[in-house]
Structures are given as structure tokens and as C-alpha cells.
Design a protein around this motif. Structure first.
Motif: not given
Lengths: 340, 279
Positions: B116-144
Motif C-alpha cells: 500500500v505504501a508503494v502504491l500510495r506514494r506513486h499513484r496517489h490512491l486513497s488507503r482503500r483504493e490502494a488496498r484493493d489495488a494491492a489485492a488485485h496485484l497479488l491476484g495477477t501474480i497468481g496468489f489465490a
């Protein structure tokens, strides 16, 4: 054994387990009933992923970790139950080298001092002869005797590993247990250590238990290979049989994951699922959760170790186990596919 | 997606030590194109990692000097960046993953907090948005089970999982360039296959240019499009991977290939033994 008779070391149904903090938790079972034999002058390669128990097995031979049950038979003696004096004698003939030679050589002793210590400890030779024995050991491993006054930090990584090997050799062992001895070295230094092991076997008849996760190197050096997964030896066979015709589905997936240095070869395959945990190994066959050839019985019944029929087996011979079990040797598989 | 190319010419890194200065990277040049994997292969001490650090602006100014005839990412001149400019670029335009993920993951924060820290720093997301983006990101790396993973600490994960978390973090802001410095050298072969397959698949999908630094010629053969062979800070051979293996032109490349053990065949004793003997 066959080609490497008589049998030097027999491990029988070895179990190594570690108590876990808290006392009430079930112990971690690192090695679950592994049996293997190493013959005179044989190089036995033990492969497996991290956490498969290969280092625990290597350490338990010299009782560097306690054996929970099973036997480590060496010269008609079970090292697992041997008295301190007998163990001391055995340690003279079975030596170890480790991944990090800096951890094995004292930083405050010169190479010569490190080489003389085992001689003094075991009372080998007269003190006046020991210097010559130390120099002979250095020559065996191809290190310039002029380096004997150096400290470990003054040597390169490859030289250090050769010094550690020289230190293991001074007591004239029959077996050297090498736990990932080349993992921290460059390709060219690795090739030197591998050649050296083959040389020492040829010239001095030393046997090796070579523990490594590097399948390509094991292919180059080992006569026999054992494959471990989550504490179990799932397959063992002569190196040629194992690499050319792997029988266990785990061995197959391990080999197909290797990136072969030839762009014309098929791309590595990814095994489904995550490696299991030794803390909670699956019931039945340890590999069934990831196995592409899974059958219903695999989840509940642990396969017995069998000597599969119908597989091409080079060098197969009927041999006598130390405990009197007769078997067609060279290939053992622990899998229901071969259990018919 | 129109991605910029990383272009490097005449890169020189001089290290200033007590015993004088040494050129450890000496006139290196290459182009790193979108969606391609360029392998940088050599033995330890050859200067591979120094090149990576120079590209990321991570070399300490007092200890060494970096000169380059050209070092550009699209229109951006990397050689002229200030530290502030580098900070904006790193993690967003260019990312890096290392051999040992534990040196990059903070042991006292959960995976989720760090992503979340990385995503917020560069993409200027809210906490919630960053958390969703993080979960989505892990999904793309194949984590169930991404949510469980976000709540875990690095020490609770296996080496392969940590390296894939690093990959997720590095790819989080969709960089144009990903530098992977020996990303699988500490991993088992099955885990290596998994990490490298995901790395190269992501690169193709997102049009990321990947510089894959390795000492493993198997990795070069199987995962790279082009390769540079480097020795003592100089590129001795640059070729498409197939050509490099089929018809290596430089003697060093040939001896490197000869020294590599393979599971396909037992090496004949007496064949070329070691590099040192040959050179």
C-alpha cells in the motif's frame, strides 16, 4: 551397491525430529523413515528442495542432530546408539564439509593450524610427521602448500572450500558428507570442486554423500541419486536411470522445472501448487497435493517403498542389504503408480 | 501502449578506493525494448550488479563516478537526474528486484502495509483504493488468497512467495523497465520456474522491458530474448539468445558455455574443465 561393494554406510528407517517451542506443539518431523546405502567409493547425491530434510539427514549421520528412531549402521555399529568413544572413532573416518567454508575454518588459525588439529585430536602420526601429512592433504586438493600460512580470509571462496576439503581429508576418511559444498561458488570454482571430488574418489577411494539442490551438478558427479520431498525419500536410482527415466511424479516435475542451457530444449514446466510445509505434511503420499498423476488412494494411503518392475534398470543386480532384505537394487520408488 | 526504450551508450563506472581508482564498468551499451527480456550474464565480480545500480541511480556519489555517453529512458535523460528526480522515477518508471527479498521487505510491517505504501506514494490512491489495488496485484501474480497474504509478515512466507511479493511490488506502478538482479539464485528449481514464468508473462502482458541479471546460462537460454555476456566490466558478446548458444563467437562465451553442467548429459571427463584453466 553392486558396483560399490561392500556397503560402507547403511541408513535404516531414519527419523529425525525437532521439538518445537512451547512444548505442547507436535514435533517437526524433518526426516520420516528414510533408508539408503552408500558403498565404498560411491558418490551418493541427495537432492530435494529446501525443507525436504536433506541437511537433517546429513547431520544426523554423525549425530550432529539427534536421531529419533532408526539406525545409522557403520562398521557393524549403530551410530545412533553408539557410545561417545565409538562415535569419536567413527568421526575420524566420516568427515563433513559444509556450504560455507568460512564457518568451518577458524578465522584465527592459519590453514596449517586447521589442518594439524584433526591429526592431533585423533592422535594420527608422530607430531614431526604431521606437517608432511598436512602438506600432502593440500596437494591432494590442488592447493599450493605455500598457502598454508594464510588465514581463511586471505583465500578466495574456491580456495577456502578446497582448504576445508583438505582438512576433512587429513584423517583419511572413508566417507565425506558434503552439505551443499558448492552452492556459494561461481560456475568455474564449482567445476573445480566437482572435478576434485571425482579425483579424490578415484585416487583415494573416498565415498561422498553429496547434498545439493543443484540437479545439473549432481548429474555430473553422482553415481546414485536420492530424491527427497518433505522428509521422505520418494525415489532413488542410479544417476543415469534417474535423470533419463525418472519414475516418481515428483522427480519428473523437479527435472522438468530445470532451465536447460539450450534454447532448443523445451521451456521449464511449473508444478502446480505451493511446496507443502514440513509442519503439516499431507496425509497419504506427501506429494499427492501437487501430483499430476494423483489417484484416489494417494490422499489416504502412504505408498510403500517398492522396487518397480518393468522399468529399464541399468546396472541392476540382486544384492543383499545389511539387514538381510534381498532386493533388486538401484531403483526404489515410493509411489502408488508403481505399487501394483 | 507506447513504451519508452531504455538506451545506454558508453556507460563507465569508476570506483575510487584507497588503492586508487578502478573502472569496473567499461564502455557498456545496449537498448532495452518494451516487452523484451535482455539477459545480462557473467561471473561474480564482472560488473553485472553495478550496471543495474548505475541504471537505477543507486551508486553513491562519493565512492564512484558514473559517466555515460547516453543513458535515456524515452525522452528522459537519466544521466542528468537529481536525487529528487530519481526518487520520482524509481518504483514508477523503473523498478528493481533483488536476489534476497528479505533485504527489501521490512520485517516489522505486513505485506499489505508495504504494498500500500508503494502504491500510495506513486499513484496517489486513497488507503482503500490502494488496498484493493494491492489485492488485485497479488491476484495477477497468481496468489489465490490475497487477503490472507496482505495480513502476513515477510517471515511467515516462503522464499518463493517473498520473491513474488517483491515482483508484485515492483510491477505495482506498471513500470516501463524492470531490472531483476539474480531474482531466483536463492530459490529452488521448482520455485525458480514459477517466479521466472510469472516475471516474463507479466513483462509481455504489460509491455515492460526486462533486464534479467543472472549467472545461470540455463535461465538465459530459457527466459531471455537477447543476451549480453559481460566480463571484467566489458560486454564481450551481444546476441539473440538462440544465436548465442548455437554459434558463440567470443572465446569467453564458448568457455562459459563449456563449463556449464546440464542435467541432459554427463560431462565427459577431460573435456574443458574450468574457465580459469582455459583463459
Amino acid at each position: 551397491m553392486s558396483r560399490f561393494s561392500p556397503t560402507l554406510l547403511s541408513i535404516r528407517k531414519l527419523v529425525v525430529q525437532y521439538a518445537r517451542a512451547g512444548g505442547r506443539k507436535a514435533p517437526l518431523i524433518a526426516v520420516r523413515g528414510v533408508s539408503l546405502d552408500i558403498g565404498t567409493g560411491e558418490i551418493f547425491g541427495l537432492v530435494g528442495e529446501s525443507g525436504s530434510g536433506k541437511t537433517s539427514l546429513a547431520l544426523s549421520i554423525l549425530q550432529l542432530v539427534p536421531v529419533f528412531s532408526g539406525a545409522v549402521l557403520y562398521r557393524d555399529q549403530d551410530l545412533a546408539t553408539a557410545e561417545a568413544q565409538a562415535l569419536r572413532t567413527a568421526r575420524k573416518s566420516i568427515q563433513m564439509i559444509f556450504q560455507d567454508p568460512l564457518a568451518a575454518l577458524s578465522p584465527r588459525r592459519t590453514i596449517q593450524q586447521s589442518l594439524l588439529e584433526p591429526l592431533a585430536h585423533f592422535g594420527i602420526g608422530k607430531p614431526a610427521e604431521r606437517l608432511e601429512q598436512a602438506i600432502a592433504a593440500l596437494e591432494h586438493v590442488g592447493l599450493d602448500p605455500a598457502l598454508q600460512g594464510r588465514y581463511p580470509h586471505e583465500l578466495s571462496g574456491g580456495q577456502r572450500q578446497r582448504a576445508a576439503l583438505a582438512r576433512a581429508l587429513v584423517s583419511e576418511p572413508e566417507l565425506i558428507i558434503a552439505d551443499e559444498p558448492i552452492a556459494s561458488l561461481d560456475v568455474s570454482a564449482q567445476a573445480r570442486i566437482v572435478d576434485l571430488m571425482l579425483d579424490l574418489r578415484e585416487r583415494l577411494g573416498v565415498a561422498f554423500l553429496f547434498v545439493s539442490h543443484d540437479l545439473a551438478v549432481v548429474r555430473q558427479v553422482a553415481d546414485t541419486v536420492g530424491v527427497m520431498y518433505l522428509g521422505t525419500q520418494v525415489e532413488s536410482a542410479s544417476a543415469d536411470d534417474l535423470f533419463e527415466q525418472p519414475a516418481h511424479p515428483y522427480t519428473r516435475s523437479l527435472l522438468s522445472a530445470v532451465a536447460v542451457p539450450d534454447p532448443g530444449q523445451p521451456a521449464p514446466l511449473v508444478t502446480a501448487g505451493e511446496p507443502g510445509s514440513v509442519l503439516t505434511p499431507p496425509a497419504g503420499c506427501v506429494f499427492h497435493t501437487r501430483c499430476p498423476d494423483r489417484m484416489p488412494s494417494c490422499a489416504s494411503i502412504e505408498p510403500a517403498e517398492t522396487w518397480p518392475q518393468g522399468l529399464a534398470v541399468a546396472n541392476s543386480q540382486t544384492a543383499q542389504y545389511a539387514h538381510g532384505e534381498a532386493a533388486t537394487l538401484q531403483r526404489k520408488v515410493k509411489c502408488h503408480l508403481w505399487n501394483t | 501502449m507506447n513504451r519508452p526504450t531504455l538506451s545506454v551508450r558508453d556507460l563507465v563506472v569508476v570506483v575510487h578506493g584507497r588503492e586508487g581508482s578502478r573502472r569496473i564498468v567499461d564502455g557498456v551499451g545496449f537498448d532495452l525494448a518494451p516487452a523484451k527480456v535482455l539477459g545480462l550474464v557473467g561471473e561474480s565480480g564482472s560488473g553485472k550488479s553495478t550496471i543495474a545500480k548505475a541504471l537505477m541511480g543507486l551508486l553513491q556519489a562519493g565512492l564512484c563516478t558514473v559517466q555515460a555517453g547516453r543513458m535515456t529512458l524515452g525522452q528522459t535523460n537519466l544521466a542528468a537526474l537529481t536525487e529528487k528526480g530519481w526518487q520520482k522515477l524509481r518504483g514508477r518508471e523503473m523498478s528493481m528486484i533483488f536476489q534476497e527479498p528479505l533485504t527489501c521487505l521490512d520485517p516489522v510491517f505486513t505485506v499489505g502495509q508495504q504494498l500500500v505504501a508503494v502504491l500510495r506514494r506513486h499513484r496517489h490512491l486513497s488507503r482503500r483504493e490502494a488496498r484493493d489495488a494491492a489485492a488485485h496485484l497479488l491476484g495477477t501474480i497468481g496468489f489465490a488468497d490475497a487477503l490472507d497474504l496482505l495480513a502476513s509478515y515477510p517471515h511467515q512466507l516462503s522464499g518463493g512467495m517473498r520473491q513474488r511479493i517483491m515482483l508484485a511490488m515492483a510491477m505495482g506502478c506498471d513500470p516501463a523497465v524492470l531490472i531483476a538482479d539474480e531474482p531466483t539464485s536463492a530459490l529452488d528449481v521448482t520455485t525458480q520456474a514459477q517466479v521466472l514464468m510469472q516475471l516474463t508473462a507479466l513483462g509481455r502482458e504489460r509491455q515492460t522491458a526486462i533486464l534479467l541479471i543472472t549467472h545461470d546460462l540455463g535461465v538465459v537460454a530459457q527466459y531471455c530474448d537477447h543476451a549480453l555476456v559481460i566480463r571484467e566490466g566489458k560486454i564481450v558478446e551481444a546476441a539473440p539468445v538462440r544465436k548465442l548458444f548455437e554459434a558463440p563467437t567470443h572465446p569467453y562465451t564458448r568457455s562459459l558455455l563449456a563449463a556449464v553442467p546440464t542435467i541432459r548429459a554427463r560431462r565427459h571427463r577431460g573435456s574443458p574443465r574450468t574457465l580459469a584453466d582455459q583463459l
